[in-house]
Scaffold this active site. Sequence first.
Site, mmCIF file in Angstrom:
data_model
loop_
_atom_site.group_PDB
_atom_site.id
_atom_site.type_symbol
_atom_site.label_atom_id
_atom_site.label_comp_id
_atom_site.label_asym_id
_atom_site.label_seq_id
_atom_site.Cartn_x
_atom_site.Cartn_y
_atom_site.Cartn_z
ATOM 1 N N ASP A 157 39.895 39.012 40.232
ATOM 2 C CA ASP A 157 40.624 37.819 40.303
ATOM 3 C C ASP A 157 41.791 38.171 38.942
ATOM 4 O O ASP A 157 41.664 37.764 37.742
ATOM 5 C CB ASP A 157 40.255 36.547 40.316
ATOM 6 C CG ASP A 157 38.839 36.448 40.606
ATOM 7 O OD1 ASP A 157 38.542 37.352 41.753
ATOM 8 O OD2 ASP A 157 38.472 35.241 40.980
ATOM 9 N N LYS A 169 42.997 32.817 45.987
ATOM 10 C CA LYS A 169 42.549 31.610 45.753
ATOM 11 C C LYS A 169 43.236 30.686 45.020
ATOM 12 O O LYS A 169 44.098 31.037 44.602
ATOM 13 C CB LYS A 169 41.629 32.504 44.234
ATOM 14 C CG LYS A 169 40.698 31.771 43.193
ATOM 15 C CD LYS A 169 40.260 33.267 42.378
ATOM 16 C CE LYS A 169 39.810 31.983 41.010
ATOM 17 N NZ LYS A 169 39.620 32.621 40.340
ATOM 18 N N LYS A 183 38.696 31.750 48.057
ATOM 19 C CA LYS A 183 38.480 31.568 47.664
ATOM 20 C C LYS A 183 38.622 29.585 46.615
ATOM 21 O O LYS A 183 40.053 29.837 46.996
ATOM 22 C CB LYS A 183 38.569 32.013 45.836
ATOM 23 C CG LYS A 183 37.044 31.995 45.134
ATOM 24 C CD LYS A 183 36.729 33.074 44.529
ATOM 25 C CE LYS A 183 35.873 32.563 43.203
ATOM 26 N NZ LYS A 183 36.543 33.672 41.624
#
Length: 221
Positions: A89, A151, A180
């Site tokens: 990430d 995300k 996300k």
Amino acid sequence: MNMNKYIDHTLLKPDATQEMIDKLCQEAREHDFMSVCVNPYWVKRSAELLAGSDVKVCTVIGFPLGASTIESKAAETRDAIANGATEVDMVLNVGALKSGDLETVKKDIAAVKQAAGDILLKVILETCLLTEEEKVVACKLSVEAGADYVKTSTGFSTGGATVEDIALMRKTVGPNVGVKASGGVRDGETAVAMIEAGASRIGTSSGVSIVTGAKTTGSGY
């Protein structure tokens, strides 16, 4: 709904101890979460603890500010994968985005994707710092650069995931890129709302309480 398979069981606090990481991995095994999400220092231990399970080892790149160089993010990614990370990430270069330097933003993501290879890449937009237009641009650049997911948040800035942001991100990236939700997802009701808005993964330190229905004392990352 198998809620456990939406959850990235997360512990990114700077004062996380080995004992806390061990507990995180034990819980992830017990509840069969999608992944654990830990800082790069803890990747190797997490990978060892989760060997033989279905739980993925996710780590963070350029975290939490996103303001490191392209080269350092790529190197950090290679190092994380060598230590056993199976998802990364990365934090978008928010300052470059807000400066209008879209080429740098895209190159930054593409460099991490190249370093990651087949490893799943999620791009953290830090939505609380962006305008609606910037959120859309960030999503589009992420997809163009090869991201597998977008995300919402690091959990370390001024705000976390909102249903509105998840819906906007899903609308922008379409059905084939993941979304996300992270930051402030502390209970099952919130998690379900995020999923219904379009989230395909939930990043939270409250995963156990979400799947068991217990009250949480987690940070709500």
